[in-house]
Design an enzyme around this catalytic site. Sequence first.
Site, mmCIF file in Angstrom:
data_model
loop_
_atom_site.group_PDB
_atom_site.id
_atom_site.type_symbol
_atom_site.label_atom_id
_atom_site.label_comp_id
_atom_site.label_asym_id
_atom_site.label_seq_id
_atom_site.Cartn_x
_atom_site.Cartn_y
_atom_site.Cartn_z
ATOM 1 C CB SER A 28 0.592 -5.518 -1.360
ATOM 2 O OG SER A 28 0.037 -4.561 -0.507
ATOM 3 N N PRO A 29 -0.277 -3.144 -3.459
ATOM 4 C CG PRO A 29 -2.027 -1.636 -3.305
ATOM 5 C CD PRO A 29 -1.516 -2.891 -2.704
ATOM 6 C CB CYS A 31 5.208 3.685 -4.379
ATOM 7 S SG CYS A 31 3.621 4.330 -3.828
ATOM 8 C CB ALA A 63 -0.300 4.671 -3.751
ATOM 9 C CD GLN A 105 -3.193 1.849 -2.299
ATOM 10 O OE1 GLN A 105 -2.122 2.397 -2.533
ATOM 11 N NE2 GLN A 105 -3.375 1.055 -1.257
ATOM 12 C CE1 TYR A 188 1.917 8.688 1.942
ATOM 13 C CE2 TYR A 188 1.020 6.463 1.864
ATOM 14 C CZ TYR A 188 2.098 7.327 1.802
ATOM 15 O OH TYR A 188 3.365 6.826 1.599
ATOM 16 N NE ARG A 236 -3.088 -1.737 1.895
ATOM 17 C CZ ARG A 236 -1.956 -2.246 1.426
ATOM 18 N NH1 ARG A 236 -0.905 -1.462 1.191
ATOM 19 N NH2 ARG A 236 -1.848 -3.544 1.173
ATOM 20 N NE ARG A 330 9.866 -3.577 2.840
ATOM 21 C CZ ARG A 330 8.899 -2.867 3.423
ATOM 22 N NH1 ARG A 330 7.771 -3.466 3.775
ATOM 23 N NH2 ARG A 330 9.036 -1.580 3.649
#
Length: 362
Positions: A28-29, A31, A63, A105, A188, A236, A330
Amino acid sequence: MSTDMSSPHLFQPLTIKSVTLRNRIGVSPMCEYSSADGVATDWHLVHLGSRAVGGAGLVIAEATAVSPEGRITPGDAGIWADKHVEPMARINRFVKAHGAVPGIQIAHAGRKASAARPWEGGAHLADDAGGWPTLAPSPLPFGGELSKVPRAMSEADIIRVQNEFVAAAKRALAAGCEWLELHSAHGYLSHEFLSPLTNRRTDQYGGTFENRIRFLLETTRAVRAVWPDKLPLTVRISCTDWVEGGWDVEQSIELARRLKAEGVDLIDCSSGGTVPHAKIPVGPGYQIPFAERIQREVGIATAAVGSITEPTHADEIIRNGRADIVLLAREYLREPYWPLKAARVLGHKDLLTTPVQYSRAW
């Protein structure tokens, strides 16, 4: 969408358009807040590359901001300038060489932009202390430590940002990305247009459901026009705000129908992030019902994400047709080689090639 074997499981390949994932496990993206003026560094090469070495089928870069103002923090990755392309291409070459599909992403943080890195407190930065003015559909601050009041976007601003997404997609293609995700979740910018909690506009981009989804549909249409049809385009979304009167799963299902009609190939099903006071029932599999409903009711591929840590749980999601791919976040920070572990636990070591350098350990 087609697959190579009749009975789906976690290590069954998945083909969408011309891209085949070697298994249903994706990164998963996430940051990293470790870029210099948006430029990817050796940290990103090791961070993303190690997950490819570890057996992921799909590796989605974090992202990545379509403009400097669209960064969450000054350390965010960017794709608004040509200088960003080759450092990203270097990473993608490595990821692909080790068997994973390189994805990205692209995003704009809206009113949540101009914040300090999480380990520096995460609060909004003053404009004279490394921050910058923010913008959003409506001049409503997020709240708490993100107290900046964003400027309400004009229609000229909307067109400019949509063009920035298009330019970002072109650069992502030039960098060798083979999977493109539009970020419309977690409070966002694009999500801010969707939710009644954050969109109080009275023009064609606010009010009714049709108007609130307009920004995302127009952006998707413009990006699809420059992103090759043979490559997957995904979105997403936060399937619910977890707040009464906010965005919810019924609206998400209808949005997914519209996105499918615009050429979107998969919906990445997350939730929350719109407002700080949402009560989110976090736990293993808490978002999977969203992926399951959208897949079933819309007839579009979905990704399940959120507190997926155990190989048997991930495999159950795929075997029972609740989603087409699972994305780990995570857990991947704790275990870069999670797929190798999962293959061993599930009895599929023969379906995942171990790097020769590590073969003695597996």
